[in-house]
Write a protein that holds these residues in place. Structure first.
Motif, PDB file in Angstrom:
ATOM      1  N   LEU A 226       0.945  -1.276   0.013  1.00 45.64           N
ATOM      2  CA  LEU A 226       0.090   0.048  -0.018  1.00 45.64           C
ATOM      3  C   LEU A 226       0.948   1.229  -0.033  1.00 45.64           C
ATOM      4  CD1 LEU A 226      -2.791  -0.876   2.471  1.00 45.64           C
ATOM      5  CD2 LEU A 226      -2.671  -1.280   0.091  1.00 45.64           C
ATOM      6  N   SER A 227       1.943   1.270   0.639  1.00 39.26           N
ATOM      7  CA  SER A 227       2.822   2.231   0.799  1.00 39.26           C
ATOM      8  C   SER A 227       3.603   2.675  -0.394  1.00 39.26           C
ATOM      9  CB  SER A 227       3.854   2.204   1.967  1.00 39.26           C
ATOM     10  OG  SER A 227       3.275   2.150   3.337  1.00 39.26           O
ATOM     11  N   GLU A 228       3.754   1.733  -1.291  1.00 38.05           N
ATOM     12  CA  GLU A 228       4.234   1.669  -2.653  1.00 38.05           C
ATOM     13  C   GLU A 228       3.512   2.163  -3.632  1.00 38.05           C
ATOM     14  OE1 GLU A 228       6.952   0.940  -6.002  1.00 38.05           O
ATOM     15  OE2 GLU A 228       7.120   1.826  -3.944  1.00 38.05           O
ATOM     16  N   VAL A 229       2.007   1.913  -3.480  1.00 39.22           N
ATOM     17  CA  VAL A 229       0.968   2.373  -4.307  1.00 39.22           C
ATOM     18  C   VAL A 229       1.071   4.083  -4.005  1.00 39.22           C
ATOM     19  CG1 VAL A 229      -1.408   2.655  -4.642  1.00 39.22           C
ATOM     20  CG2 VAL A 229      -0.139   0.599  -4.425  1.00 39.22           C
ATOM     21  N   LEU A 230       0.999   4.199  -2.754  1.00 38.44           N
ATOM     22  CA  LEU A 230       1.078   5.850  -2.440  1.00 38.44           C
ATOM     23  C   LEU A 230       2.362   6.552  -2.865  1.00 38.44           C
ATOM     24  CD1 LEU A 230      -0.662   8.053  -0.842  1.00 38.44           C
ATOM     25  CD2 LEU A 230       0.454   7.317   1.184  1.00 38.44           C
ATOM     26  N   ARG A 231       3.633   5.844  -2.718  1.00 40.01           N
ATOM     27  CA  ARG A 231       4.763   6.166  -3.524  1.00 40.01           C
ATOM     28  C   ARG A 231       4.630   6.858  -4.824  1.00 40.01           C
ATOM     29  NH1 ARG A 231       8.493   5.828  -6.993  1.00 40.01           N
ATOM     30  NH2 ARG A 231       7.455   3.685  -7.463  1.00 40.01           N
ATOM     31  N   LEU A 232       3.931   5.887  -5.733  1.00 42.46           N
ATOM     32  CA  LEU A 232       3.625   6.084  -6.843  1.00 42.46           C
ATOM     33  C   LEU A 232       2.521   6.917  -7.299  1.00 42.46           C
ATOM     34  CD1 LEU A 232       4.818   4.650  -9.589  1.00 42.46           C
ATOM     35  CD2 LEU A 232       2.747   3.064  -9.373  1.00 42.46           C
ATOM     36  N   GLU A 233       1.501   7.074  -6.562  1.00 43.36           N
ATOM     37  CA  GLU A 233       0.359   7.715  -6.806  1.00 43.36           C
ATOM     38  C   GLU A 233      -0.004   8.842  -5.604  1.00 43.36           C
ATOM     39  OE1 GLU A 233      -0.598   7.098  -9.666  1.00 43.36           O
ATOM     40  OE2 GLU A 233      -0.696   5.045 -10.151  1.00 43.36           O
ATOM     41  N   PRO A 234       0.756   9.804  -5.380  1.00 42.08           N
ATOM     42  CA  PRO A 234       0.785  10.765  -4.181  1.00 42.08           C
ATOM     43  C   PRO A 234      -0.451  11.266  -4.473  1.00 42.08           C
ATOM     44  CG  PRO A 234       2.829  11.628  -5.600  1.00 42.08           C
ATOM     45  CD  PRO A 234       2.261  10.068  -6.056  1.00 42.08           C
ATOM     46  N   ILE A 235      -1.316  11.506  -3.478  1.00 41.36           N
ATOM     47  CA  ILE A 235      -2.535  12.245  -3.462  1.00 41.36           C
ATOM     48  C   ILE A 235      -2.474  13.577  -3.754  1.00 41.36           C
ATOM     49  CG2 ILE A 235      -5.053  12.380  -2.717  1.00 41.36           C
ATOM     50  CD1 ILE A 235      -4.374   9.742  -1.229  1.00 41.36           C
ATOM     51  N   VAL A 236      -1.678  14.117  -2.925  1.00 43.65           N
ATOM     52  CA  VAL A 236      -1.185  15.636  -2.955  1.00 43.65           C
ATOM     53  C   VAL A 236       0.079  15.922  -3.756  1.00 43.65           C
ATOM     54  CG1 VAL A 236      -0.509  17.672  -1.713  1.00 43.65           C
ATOM     55  CG2 VAL A 236      -2.451  16.158  -0.666  1.00 43.65           C
ATOM     56  N   GLY A 237      -0.211  16.664  -4.900  1.00 37.56           N
ATOM     57  CA  GLY A 237       1.163  16.483  -5.686  1.00 37.56           C
ATOM     58  C   GLY A 237       2.131  17.602  -5.476  1.00 37.56           C
ATOM     59  N   HIS A 238       1.679  18.683  -4.830  1.00 33.13           N
ATOM     60  CA  HIS A 238       2.577  19.843  -4.639  1.00 33.13           C
ATOM     61  C   HIS A 238       2.568  20.195  -3.227  1.00 33.13           C
ATOM     62  CE1 HIS A 238       3.756  21.379  -8.955  1.00 33.13           C
ATOM     63  NE2 HIS A 238       3.276  20.280  -9.152  1.00 33.13           N
ATOM     64  N   LEU A 239       3.516  20.638  -2.364  1.00 29.74           N
ATOM     65  CA  LEU A 239       3.594  21.084  -1.353  1.00 29.74           C
ATOM     66  C   LEU A 239       4.305  22.702  -1.441  1.00 29.74           C
ATOM     67  CD1 LEU A 239       4.623  18.198   1.202  1.00 29.74           C
ATOM     68  CD2 LEU A 239       2.320  19.191   0.869  1.00 29.74           C
ATOM     69  N   PHE A 240       3.817  23.667  -0.675  1.00 27.65           N
ATOM     70  CA  PHE A 240       4.123  25.113  -1.040  1.00 27.65           C
ATOM     71  C   PHE A 240       4.897  25.340   0.518  1.00 27.65           C
ATOM     72  CE2 PHE A 240       1.387  24.180  -4.333  1.00 27.65           C
ATOM     73  CZ  PHE A 240       2.005  24.704  -5.452  1.00 27.65           C
ATOM     74  N   ARG A 241       5.815  26.076   0.725  1.00 32.47           N
ATOM     75  CA  ARG A 241       6.511  26.791   1.807  1.00 32.47           C
ATOM     76  C   ARG A 241       7.062  28.226   1.351  1.00 32.47           C
ATOM     77  NH1 ARG A 241       4.953  24.338   6.008  1.00 32.47           N
ATOM     78  NH2 ARG A 241       6.617  25.145   7.212  1.00 32.47           N
ATOM     79  N   ARG A 242       6.966  29.256   2.363  1.00 35.41           N
ATOM     80  CA  ARG A 242       7.544  30.321   2.262  1.00 35.41           C
ATOM     81  C   ARG A 242       8.678  30.566   2.996  1.00 35.41           C
ATOM     82  NH1 ARG A 242       6.481  33.957  -1.733  1.00 35.41           N
ATOM     83  NH2 ARG A 242       4.414  33.583  -1.467  1.00 35.41           N
ATOM     84  N   ALA A 243       9.695  30.950   2.476  1.00 38.11           N
ATOM     85  CA  ALA A 243      11.003  31.051   3.323  1.00 38.11           C
ATOM     86  C   ALA A 243      11.038  32.226   4.347  1.00 38.11           C
ATOM     87  CB  ALA A 243      12.313  31.233   2.503  1.00 38.11           C
ATOM     88  N   GLN A 244      11.327  32.133   5.689  1.00 39.79           N
ATOM     89  CA  GLN A 244      10.957  33.128   6.666  1.00 39.79           C
ATOM     90  C   GLN A 244      12.563  33.671   7.021  1.00 39.79           C
ATOM     91  OE1 GLN A 244       7.891  34.515   7.281  1.00 39.79           O
ATOM     92  NE2 GLN A 244       7.349  32.914   5.829  1.00 39.79           N
ATOM     93  N   ARG A 245      13.410  32.821   6.385  1.00 35.99           N
ATOM     94  CA  ARG A 245      14.855  33.468   6.735  1.00 35.99           C
ATOM     95  C   ARG A 245      15.791  32.931   5.560  1.00 35.99           C
ATOM     96  NH1 ARG A 245      17.844  29.007   8.587  1.00 35.99           N
ATOM     97  NH2 ARG A 245      16.673  27.556  10.062  1.00 35.99           N
TER      98      ARG A 245
END
Length: 408
Positions: free
Chosen positions: A261-280
């Motif tokens: 199941l974890s390999e399915v999730l690796r191959l098919e991540p449900i969230v495709g992007h994460l966004f972060r804003r640099a604070q320093r």
């Protein structure tokens, strides 16, 4: 037959592995994505429209950062700990899976996307504390809320027509209003009268307002209901179209099933992007080269590409191969649950919940009547699987046991 990736977002590329343009970093290297997510107090949440949501006294945990986030994660960790998930919720999962499978077997065909929504909503509702309203109607209300075109409403609010703004505000809040009125408010009232061991009781004790609890319920609903629904459907799709993988899964012990199941999730991540804003200012390294991030810059982390980074996951990264030899500290799902302070706290819940239901489904003699249609959420390039129709060709012994009310 070897399963290959099916969730390929249109127009996305695996290269370049790191690029910088107009104060935006686009990062596709698994090594670099992990470094950014683990860089302590260097970035803040910039995804899930967090930078457009007005700040509150108690922000949703998804939008918190720094010491406040660490404290709240520490307080809520008990609800999602692997031991808690196993001892408190496994029986509920098994019972609900039995009931739903038995119900599905009374029909000629059934839609797995609707089936998995009801299941995932009921399990998450127990953890959150949304247990004072019927599950079926609540699942429908949540589906309407999450599938409402919120991006269009946001665009209208930025437009020049006051009528367009008013219409967007009214229509955009109808699904959330119904969720609050029929599901969240009764749960809050019940927990104020008699606290339980769930998230809403914790929030009430922390002094959260009704509107703040509503937003947290929406946040946990997205994480614990909507994403698990898609994961169940994707796992079932792979297993039903790969006989060898299905047999391996059915014969496996729990550890190996979780690897699959974890390999399915690796191959098919449900969230495709994460966004972060640099604070320093801070630096990260990819492929032996050091990159310097400046305060205020946006980091766009490509999870699908990081999860198929051959330098991390090995050969044939776009094929489903459970049991990969991964670097130390990298889980089998790679970056699908994120990493660092904001790593998804419900990972143990999602894997166990999916395994309980999918194992029961795989024990049936199912055929795919209609493969799902893949849709996309542009905000996070996350997929949805709809119209996935299945049929039980004949009642297998395990199916008869389900109908008779016995869990094998």
């Amino acid at each position: 037959m070897t399963s290959q990736r099916r969730s390929t977002y249109p127009g996305e590329s695996a290269e370049p592995r790191v690029e910088h343009d107009a104060n935006v970093w686009r990062i596709r290297s698994a090594e670099a994505v992990r470094q950014v997510l683990r860089e302590r107090d260097a970035t803040t949440q910039a995804g899930f429209a967090s930078e457009t949501v007005p700040s509150r006294r108690n922000d949703p945990i998804l939008f918190m950062d720094g010491e406040k986030h660490r404290q709240q994660r520490s307080k809520t960790a008990r609800f999602f700990a692997p031991k808690t998930v196993s001892t408190r919720y496994r029986e509920l999962m098994a019972t609900r899976a039995d009931d739903l499978v038995a119900e599905a077997l009374t029909e000629d065909t059934f839609r797995l996307d609707q089936f998995s929504l009801r299941y995932s909503v009921e399990i998450a509702a127990q953890v959150i504390g949304l247990t004072n309203s019927p599950i079926g109607p609540m699942a429908t209300r949540l589906e309407r809320f999450f599938e409402y075109p919120h991006g269009d409403a946001a665009d209208a609010r930025r437009g020049s027509s006051r009528f367009a703004k008013l219409r967007a505000l009214i229509l955009g809040n109808i699904p959330m209003g119904a969720f609050y009125l029929f599901d969240v408010r009764p749960a809050i009232k019940a927990r104020r009268a008699e606290p339980a061991e769930d998230v809403i009781s914790h929030l009430v004790a922390e002094g959260y307002s009704d509107s703040e609890i509503l937003i947290e319920c929406v946040t946990y609903g997205a994480a614990g209901m909507v994403t698990t629904r898609e994961f169940i459907s994707m796992c079932t799709w792979h297993l039903l179209t790969d006989d060898g993988l299905r047999r391996r899964y059915l014969d496996a012990d729990q550890h190996e099933r979780y690897l699959i199941l974890s390999e399915v999730l690796r191959l098919e991540p449900i969230v495709g992007h994460l966004f972060r804003r640099a604070q320093r200012d801070f630096a990260f390294t990819a492929d032996g080269q050091t990159h310097q991030v400046r305060s205020g810059e946006l980091l766009d982390l490509f999870i699908r590409q990081a999860n198929s980074d051959e330098s991390t996951v090995g050969a044939e990264p776009l094929q489903l191969r459970p049991g990969r030899d991964l670097p130390r500290g990298i889980g089998e799902e790679v970056m699908s649950f994120g990493d660092g302070p904001h790593k998804c706290p419900g990972n143990a819940l999602a894997i166990q919940e999916t395994d309980v239901l999918v194992r029961k489904l795989m024990a049936l003699d199912l055929e795919v009547v209609q493969e799902p249609t893949i849709g996309w959420d542009a905000l996070i390039s996350g997929y949805s699987l709809r119209g996935f129709v299945l049929r039980a060709r004949r009642p297998a012994p395990v199916a008869r046991a389900f109908v008779a009310g016995r869990t094998p």
